[in-house]
Design a protein around this motif. Structure first.
Motif, PDB file in Angstrom:
ATOM      1  N   UNK A  96       0.823  -1.209   0.000  1.00 31.09           N
ATOM      2  CA  UNK A  96       0.000   0.000   0.000  1.00 31.09           C
ATOM      3  C   UNK A  96       0.859   1.262   0.000  1.00 31.09           C
ATOM      4  N   UNK A  97       2.091   1.133   0.481  1.00 32.63           N
ATOM      5  CA  UNK A  97       3.029   2.263   0.490  1.00 32.63           C
ATOM      6  C   UNK A  97       3.962   2.243  -0.711  1.00 32.63           C
ATOM      7  N   UNK A  98       3.728   1.316  -1.654  1.00 34.90           N
ATOM      8  CA  UNK A  98       4.563   1.247  -2.842  1.00 34.90           C
ATOM      9  C   UNK A  98       5.878   0.524  -2.624  1.00 34.90           C
ATOM     10  N   UNK A  99       5.952  -0.302  -1.575  1.00 37.13           N
ATOM     11  CA  UNK A  99       7.191  -1.016  -1.245  1.00 37.13           C
ATOM     12  C   UNK A  99       6.955  -2.517  -1.407  1.00 37.13           C
ATOM     13  N   UNK A 100       7.800  -3.165  -2.176  1.00 35.13           N
ATOM     14  CA  UNK A 100       7.706  -4.613  -2.367  1.00 35.13           C
ATOM     15  C   UNK A 100       8.510  -5.331  -1.286  1.00 35.13           C
ATOM     16  N   UNK A 101       7.829  -6.146  -0.505  1.00 34.32           N
ATOM     17  CA  UNK A 101       8.486  -6.909   0.554  1.00 34.32           C
ATOM     18  C   UNK A 101       8.876  -8.288   0.025  1.00 34.32           C
TER      19      UNK A 101
END
Length: 472
Positions: free
Chosen positions: A417-422
């Motif tokens: 949702x924050x544009x970060x791929x985990x």
């Protein structure tokens, strides 16, 4: 199949092969990956030798004294071009107990004027065998040859075109060796990549280095299990014109050298790095303490500008619990253009059992909350968490527990949702510790979870390939 010498010579004498255009023949020779066949071809005539020997001697691996002696004998012939001038990559990886003397070869290295990459290992590194007086005597004789080699290099003989240098050494009576004795390594005129391990970089190293500040072409510096003083690190990091990649690895697996040395603090490391803030793109930061339960909400606040003006920094790896770096990332002093953050944790992933509330966000210890990261790192797109257990093997897969899978999926959704791929990885050290030497199996990171497609290892056979393809 390799033909015998006599059959091969007879066949070549009547073969029209050498009448083929030189460019085509050279392409054929380049495609031969069997050294014995190339040697036989080189014996047929002078023209064949001129074609084959540049390939035969281009990259050389030496693991025993017998190999060193044979190579030295071959290199001593003087018919042009000399064979020493053909060597571009040289790996000296002597194995302990395998007649590891290289004295016959080391004097010839300075004649390898086209040498581009040199790797050198001690037969005693990562072991305790320097305690043997016999082993110590043999190693000291070899080191004397190395000292002469690098001292000559500063005076203009040999190694002038060397671009990559890797040294995994030990001392003659301890685990460590003094970089001060080999100071010319740092100012080789063409050197772009330097990796050293188990070295002591103390204050004595700094003498006369100030004259070379901002002049060397070094772009990659890697210190593995090294002891570094503040003064030495400041002097070394001042040398490159544009350092792009730096790996600061303090001692973690080895016992410290004499207490007379004063090791650089994390704050001093960061201050020394600031000299390369205009060019540094990748940074790996080791901390002596393992990252078990670092609480990023309770990290210390330090003064200074932090990493804010490291505008080129796009990849940061934190290996261990670094309160200084965590506090920097979760503040206005974070690097503005960071794209990938890698956090290496030395545990088995049990922190993933902690509950995660997407609203109140009861955070997972040691993993920054997504909203905090996004607030201070607006250009961050990738977060890699690597679980690297302190023990030899992970006893339970990271994805084994259903509750853990649910928590991880919710965490991945929050980051997304924050544009970060985990992405989560697991790694096993096995039986080896840094530095990883020739023939040792270094740890391999295995993907355990990727948030962009909610993929867990073990879900399906093809999942790993599809996830790797979408990772870019």
């Amino acid at each position: 199949m390799v033909l015998s010498n006599h059959r091969y010579l007879a066949k070549m004498a009547s073969s029209p092969l050498l009448s083929v255009a030189t460019e085509l023949l050279l392409a054929v020779v380049e495609a031969i990956d069997d050294a014995a066949s190339l040697r036989n071809f080189a014996l047929t005539c002078k023209f064949a030798r001129l074609l084959a020997e540049p390939i035969l001697y281009r990259a050389v691996l030496v693991t025993t004294g017998s190999q060193a002696a044979c190579l030295a004998k071959a290199l001593q012939q003087q018919q042009p071009p000399t064979r020493a001038e053909l060597v571009q990559v040289l790996d000296l990886r002597p194995r302990y107990g395998r007649d590891a003397d290289l004295e016959a070869l080391t004097p010839l290295i300075e004649a390898m004027t086209q040498l581009r990459a040199l790797s050198m290992e001690s037969p005693l590194a990562n072991y305790g065998r320097w305690h043997s007086s016999a082993a110590s005597h043999r190693w000291e004789a070899l080191m004397q040859g190395y000292r002469a080699l690098f001292l000559d290099a500063q005076c203009g003989a040999g190694l002038q075109n060397l671009k990559s240098l890797t040294i995994h050494w030990s001392g003659d009576a301890s685990r460590f060796w003094l970089l001060t004795e080999f100071k010319p390594i740092l100012t080789l005129p063409a050197l772009q990549s330097l990796t050293i391990s188990c070295a002591v970089l103390d204050d004595d190293l700094t003498d006369d280095l100030v004259a070379f500040a901002g002049t060397t072409p070094l772009t990659h510096l890697e210190l593995v299990e090294c002891f570094v003083s503040q003064k030495a690190l400041t002097a070394v990091l001042a040398l490159p014109r544009t350092l792009r990649s730096c790996h600061l690895g303090s001692m973690r697996y080895h016992t410290s050298p004499a207490n007379t040395y004063h090791e650089v603090s994390p704050e001093q490391q960061l201050e020394a790095l600031r000299q390369q803030r205009h060019s540094l793109q990748q940074l790996t930061w080791f901390d002596k303490d393992f990252a078990y339960d670092t609480d990023v909400h309770r990290v210390s606040t330090v003064s200074g500008i932090g990493l804010y003006d490291f505008t080129e920094l796009h990849t940061l790896t934190l290996d261990g619990a670094s309160a200084l770096l965590f506090s920097t990332l979760l503040s206005e002093r974070a690097p503005p253009n960071l794209d990938r953050l890698r956090i290496v944790r030395h545990d088995e992933g049990t922190v993933l059992d902690h509950l995660t509330d997407s609203v109140a966000y009861a955070r997972i210890p040691g993993i920054p909350p997504p909203f905090s990261l996004h607030q201070h790192l607006p250009n961050l797109h990738h977060l890699d968490v690597v679980f690297f257990p302190a023990g030899r093997y992970i006893t339970e897969p990271l994805w084994a527990k259903p509750d853990r899978r649910d928590h991880v999926k919710r965490l991945g959704e929050d980051y997304h949702a924050c544009g970060i791929r985990l992405a989560i990885f697991s790694a096993n050290r096995g039986r080896v510790i840094p530095p990883y030497l020739f023939g040792e199996e270094a740890p391999c990171e295995e993907p355990a979870y990727r948030a962009e497609n909610a993929w867990f290892a073990g879900n399906d056979i093809g999942g790993i390939f599809s996830s790797l393809a979408t990772d870019g």
